[in-house]
Design a protein around this motif. Structure first.
Motif, PDB file in Angstrom:
ATOM      1  N   MET A 132       1.030  -1.276  -0.042  1.00  0.00           N
ATOM      2  CA  MET A 132       0.042  -0.060   0.022  1.00  0.00           C
ATOM      3  C   MET A 132       0.773   1.302  -0.057  1.00  0.00           C
ATOM      4  N   ASN A 133       0.656   2.061  -0.651  1.00  0.00           N
ATOM      5  CA  ASN A 133       1.064   3.436  -0.935  1.00  0.00           C
ATOM      6  C   ASN A 133       0.092   4.341  -0.014  1.00  0.00           C
ATOM      7  N   ARG A 135       0.202   7.600   0.304  1.00  0.00           N
ATOM      8  CA  ARG A 135       0.191   8.895  -0.368  1.00  0.00           C
ATOM      9  C   ARG A 135      -0.573   9.073  -1.442  1.00  0.00           C
ATOM     10  N   SER A 136      -1.006   7.787  -2.271  1.00  0.00           N
ATOM     11  CA  SER A 136      -1.623   7.912  -3.448  1.00  0.00           C
ATOM     12  C   SER A 136      -3.038   8.112  -3.219  1.00  0.00           C
ATOM     13  N   ALA A 141      -5.791   4.676   0.816  1.00  0.00           N
ATOM     14  CA  ALA A 141      -5.583   3.558   1.556  1.00  0.00           C
ATOM     15  C   ALA A 141      -5.843   3.896   3.059  1.00  0.00           C
ATOM     16  N   GLU A 159       2.933  -1.716   4.415  1.00  0.00           N
ATOM     17  CA  GLU A 159       2.646  -0.273   3.830  1.00  0.00           C
ATOM     18  C   GLU A 159       4.082   0.623   3.506  1.00  0.00           C
ATOM     19  N   GLY A 185      -2.557   1.526  -4.738  1.00  0.00           N
ATOM     20  CA  GLY A 185      -1.821   2.775  -5.295  1.00  0.00           C
ATOM     21  C   GLY A 185      -2.085   3.090  -6.602  1.00  0.00           C
ATOM     22  N   SER A 189       2.910   2.363  -9.597  1.00  0.00           N
ATOM     23  CA  SER A 189       3.095   1.491  -8.548  1.00  0.00           C
ATOM     24  C   SER A 189       2.640   0.360  -9.010  1.00  0.00           C
ATOM     25  N   GLN A 190       1.478   0.374  -9.471  1.00  0.00           N
ATOM     26  CA  GLN A 190       0.868  -1.097 -10.133  1.00  0.00           C
ATOM     27  C   GLN A 190       1.674  -1.543 -10.947  1.00  0.00           C
ATOM     28  N   GLY A 210      -5.144   4.977  -6.298  1.00  0.00           N
ATOM     29  CA  GLY A 210      -4.718   6.114  -6.925  1.00  0.00           C
ATOM     30  C   GLY A 210      -5.361   7.232  -7.337  1.00  0.00           C
TER      31      GLY A 210
END
Length: 445
Positions: A132-133, A135-136, A141, A159, A185, A189-190, A210
């Motif tokens: 998990m991001n 900040r996205s 998240a 995370e 994300g 990132s994906q 995202g």
């Protein structure tokens, strides 16, 4: 009503096509029969009913907020028809409304289908890991409580913290026994986690946490229901999709070069994509602007020494806007989508901006598109501005693109929508009618 992972027989699809065409024509025939006494009112009613049918079709195949204006137009068109002097019979209005709804539903049933070559049901993950991001997507998240929801499903959440290497975390998860990798994300990132998954042959779960989530959209996920994607770690549907590669860097959506890549560099782009692109086009394409040095070959072998925009995608897009991109009918066609746009600086910039604003970019005279398994872009400059899955960067030429067919095993919840917007219906009412006639005749839509 959402399209599910359902495979309909050719006979069933022909039946739905027949119902769609019949119930689409019936309101017009009924209107004609009622209004033959008043030709002017007849014209108005036919136009209004036709508008209601087209808007209802659009409302059923679009998702999220885009359904609202289409549904509102359908309702207003029916209301305006009912307000005509000779059409105050509520029974007539009810019949027309029912026929319009039946036509829209049957159209989707006839044409909407999962375009994957092979879709199979799969058992729950033995050791699922969700990266998990936080900040996205403005903190999706955390806002949706994905970590707690993942634990409740027996999935290990990891995370991404400042300074962490996402690829290293994904590699470690596989080394620790993960058989399904998930990423919550953005598309960049994906792509990174999907690349790790494909290199190790483990399944991948896309969680649309995202900002834009184009990959999730074309996988047939509901981007408005982020936690629902976690169900793919359980009893799920699995399919193989393509990935694309630029000089060994994997991307899931697209790479843009030229003026659009320059616009992406703007700090205002992330919060106002369309407005930023339209605002910068006159300067980027003005008579004093220098055309990007992008050299490539057309399908016939002709060399081009420049273009204002080059877009290379993982499978071809149905493009409406350069700023928002479009959707892909399928993700397993085994080919890159390539689009170039070139504008005459003195005369065509206003037309290009108008086409962008109207969502008709593919009709611009300088628009060229084709597909190929590989593509090379060269330049006389040491670095080229690029946007890879929405992330701005600089790359040294030549840029070598290639498709990676069937590279990734993707798991999707069984009750996910199942199709991208481009796979659901053709573009435009007339194209939809033609597609229905093709299905009725036993041919591919």
């Amino acid at each position: 009503m959402m399209a599910r992972y359902v495979v309909r027989s050719p006979a069933a699809r022909r039946g739905f096509a027949l119902v769609a065409l019949a119930t689409g024509v019936a309101p017009l025939v009924l209107t004609v029969s009622v209004l033959l006494r008043d030709p002017l009112e007849l014209i108005a009613a036919v136009l209004l009913v036709g508008c209601a049918i087209a808007a209802a079709w659009a409302a059923l195949v679009r998702r999220g907020w885009r359904r609202i204006p289409a549904a509102a137009i359908a309702v207003l068109a029916l209301a305006a028809t009912a307000a005509l002097p000779d059409l105050r019979a509520y029974l007539w209005v009810l019949v027309v409304a029912v026929l319009v709804a039946l036509s829209a539903g049957a159209t989707r049933a006839a044409l909407g289908h999962t375009p994957a070559r092979a879709v199979s049901r799969t058992a729950p993950a033995r050791h699922g890991v969700l990266l998990m991001n936080p900040r996205s997507g403005g903190g999706k998240a955390s806002r949706f409580g994905l970590a707690a929801k993942a634990r409740a499903l027996g999935v290990e959440p990891v995370e991404l913290r400042p300074g962490d290497d996402l690829r290293a975390l994904a590699e470690q998860a596989v080394a620790n026994g993960a058989d399904v990798l998930g990423m919550a994300g953005g598309d960049g990132s994906q792509a990174m986690v999907a690349d790790v998954a494909r290199r190790h042959g483990v399944a991948f779960v896309c969680v649309p946490a995202g900002t834009r989530n184009h990959f999730a959209l074309d996988l047939g996920l509901d981007r408005d229901d982020v936690p629902a994607a976690l169900a793919a770690f359980g009893d799920a549907v699995e399919r193989r999709v393509d990935l694309a590669e630029l000089d060994e860097r994997v991307f899931v959506n697209n790479v843009s070069l030229g003026v659009f890549a320059t616009a992406v560099q703007s700090p205002a782009y992330r919060d106002a994509k369309a407005a930023t692109v339209v605002r910068q086009l006159p300067d980027l394409l003005g008579p004093d602007a220098q055309r990007p040095d992008l050299r490539f070959a057309l399908p016939d072998g002709t060399r081009r020494e420049s273009a204002d925009l080059v877009l290379v995608s993982n499978n071809p897009y149905r493009l409406e806007h350069l700023s928002g991109f479009g959707t892909r009918q399928r993700l397993d066609a085994g080919t890159l989508g390539i689009v170039t746009v070139t504008a005459n600086r003195a005369a065509q910039v206003p037309a290009l901006i108008s086409a962008e604003l109207a969502g008709r970019i593919s009709r611009f005279p300088g628009y060229v598109s084709w597909s190929a398994p590989e593509f090379v872009v060269d330049s006389g400059r040491p670095l080229i501005e690029a946007s890879i899955d929405g992330e701005a960067t600089w790359l040294a030429p030549p840029l070598r693109f290639r498709i990676l067919p069937d590279a990734l095993r993707v798991r999707v919840p069984r009750d996910a929508p199942g199709t991208s917007p481009a796979a659901t219906l053709p573009s435009g009412t007339w194209a939809t009618v033609v597609a229905l006639l093709r299905v009725l005749g036993g041919r591919p839509s």
